[in-house]
Design a protein around this motif. Structure first.
Motif, PDB file in Angstrom:
ATOM      1  N   LEU A   1      10.449  -0.257   5.503  1.00 21.28           N
ATOM      2  CA  LEU A   1       9.516  -0.110   6.729  1.00 21.28           C
ATOM      3  C   LEU A   1      10.244  -0.408   7.968  1.00 21.28           C
ATOM      4  N   ARG A   2      10.986  -1.112   7.920  1.00 16.47           N
ATOM      5  CA  ARG A   2      11.647  -1.817   8.825  1.00 16.47           C
ATOM      6  C   ARG A   2      13.000  -0.601   9.716  1.00 16.47           C
ATOM      7  N   TYR A   3      13.095  -0.431   8.061  1.00 18.40           N
ATOM      8  CA  TYR A   3      14.517   0.345   8.982  1.00 18.40           C
ATOM      9  C   TYR A   3      13.498   2.056   8.565  1.00 18.40           C
ATOM     10  N   TYR A   4      12.817   2.384   8.496  1.00 18.75           N
ATOM     11  CA  TYR A   4      12.004   3.960   8.970  1.00 18.75           C
ATOM     12  C   TYR A   4      11.905   3.443  10.526  1.00 18.75           C
ATOM     13  N   GLU A   5      10.809   2.392  10.863  1.00 25.71           N
ATOM     14  CA  GLU A   5      10.787   2.119  12.440  1.00 25.71           C
ATOM     15  C   GLU A   5      11.444   1.817  13.026  1.00 25.71           C
TER      16      GLU A   5
ATOM     17  N   ILE B   1       7.970   5.459  12.058  1.00 23.13           N
ATOM     18  CA  ILE B   1       7.641   5.018  12.077  1.00 23.13           C
ATOM     19  C   ILE B   1       6.733   4.241  13.153  1.00 23.13           C
ATOM     20  N   HIS B   2       5.206   4.027  13.411  1.00 26.85           N
ATOM     21  CA  HIS B   2       5.204   2.704  14.785  1.00 26.85           C
ATOM     22  C   HIS B   2       4.517   1.893  13.714  1.00 26.85           C
ATOM     23  N   SER B   3       5.088   0.547  15.028  1.00 23.96           N
ATOM     24  CA  SER B   3       4.152  -0.295  14.313  1.00 23.96           C
ATOM     25  C   SER B   3       3.604  -0.962  16.151  1.00 23.96           C
ATOM     26  N   GLU B   4       2.931  -1.629  16.177  1.00 23.62           N
ATOM     27  CA  GLU B   4       2.266  -2.666  17.107  1.00 23.62           C
ATOM     28  C   GLU B   4       2.837  -4.506  16.731  1.00 23.62           C
ATOM     29  N   ARG B   5       3.280  -5.362  17.618  1.00 24.18           N
ATOM     30  CA  ARG B   5       3.278  -6.481  17.765  1.00 24.18           C
ATOM     31  C   ARG B   5       2.165  -7.449  18.105  1.00 24.18           C
ATOM     32  N   THR B   6       2.061  -8.512  17.109  1.00 22.37           N
ATOM     33  CA  THR B   6       1.352  -9.223  17.369  1.00 22.37           C
ATOM     34  C   THR B   6       1.674 -10.541  18.650  1.00 22.37           C
TER      35      THR B   6
ATOM     36  N   ARG C   1       0.699  -1.231   0.094  1.00 22.19           N
ATOM     37  CA  ARG C   1      -0.002  -0.207  -0.096  1.00 22.19           C
ATOM     38  C   ARG C   1       1.007   1.057  -0.097  1.00 22.19           C
ATOM     39  N   ALA C   2       2.081   1.302   0.484  1.00 20.84           N
ATOM     40  CA  ALA C   2       3.029   2.743   1.159  1.00 20.84           C
ATOM     41  C   ALA C   2       3.733   2.644  -0.437  1.00 20.84           C
ATOM     42  N   GLY C   3       4.437   1.632  -1.227  1.00 19.47           N
ATOM     43  CA  GLY C   3       5.019   1.357  -2.079  1.00 19.47           C
ATOM     44  C   GLY C   3       6.753   1.255  -1.920  1.00 19.47           C
ATOM     45  N   VAL C   4       6.654   1.070  -0.874  1.00 17.17           N
ATOM     46  CA  VAL C   4       7.832   0.615  -0.072  1.00 17.17           C
ATOM     47  C   VAL C   4       8.520  -0.712   0.035  1.00 17.17           C
ATOM     48  N   SER C   5       9.554  -0.978   0.340  1.00 18.27           N
ATOM     49  CA  SER C   5       9.905  -2.198   0.668  1.00 18.27           C
ATOM     50  C   SER C   5       9.840  -2.847   1.714  1.00 18.27           C
ATOM     51  N   THR C   6       9.472  -4.019   1.985  1.00 25.06           N
ATOM     52  CA  THR C   6       9.496  -3.960   3.886  1.00 25.06           C
ATOM     53  C   THR C   6      10.805  -3.432   4.696  1.00 25.06           C
TER      54      THR C   6
END
Length: 143
Positions: free
Chosen positions: A18-22, A27-32, A10-15
């Motif tokens: 995203l990990r690097y941005y985090e 950016i922020h994520s939540e963990r399952t 959806r964001a048009g970037v690689s995973t």
């Protein structure tokens, strides 16, 4: 909530981006329970903000400083973008001036064809140390 793969698509970037941005806390994520990342859809706006800021030449450190000025966890809105883009206008003008200067130097270089590391305005722009001669000039000095 989106998985990292769905969010990346959806964001048009690689995973990995995203990990690097985090890791930089852009950016922020939540963990399952299984320790998988899940992103709120609102984080898509932060990624769009990051990519737009990068496109005008801002470093990730500069982008982080801008995002850090927002209240904790808030997603940039239209007013935030307007305020920050006004601040960044100077940066864009500087880039334009630099590119125009580079273009003028390149035109001159095509004519002379020197490509000399010691004289070329492109390869050796403002090299003051070269005036002292060849070889290393800066660094460790024995006492």
């Amino acid at each position: 909530m989106l998985s990292i793969g769905d969010f990346a698509a959806r964001a048009g970037v690689s995973t990995s981006a995203l990990r690097y941005y985090e890791s930089l806390e852009l950016i922020h994520s939540e963990r399952t329970g299984g320790n998988q990342r899940r992103y709120r859809r609102a984080e898509l706006r932060r990624v769009a903000f990051i990519r737009a800021a990068q496109s005008i030449g801002l470093s990730l450190d500069e982008i982080k400083a801008s995002l850090d000025r927002l209240p904790e966890g808030r997603i940039p809105d239209r007013a935030d973008w307007r305020r920050l883009s006004t601040e960044w206008s100077r940066r864009i003008e500087e880039r334009i001036a630099h590119l125009r200067n580079l273009q003028e130097e390149l035109d001159g270089c095509i004519g002379c064809g020197c490509l000399s590391i010691s004289r070329c305005a492109i390869y050796n722009l403002s090299d003051k140390v070269a005036e002292e001669g060849a070889g290393p000039r800066l660094g460790f000095q024995a006492e």
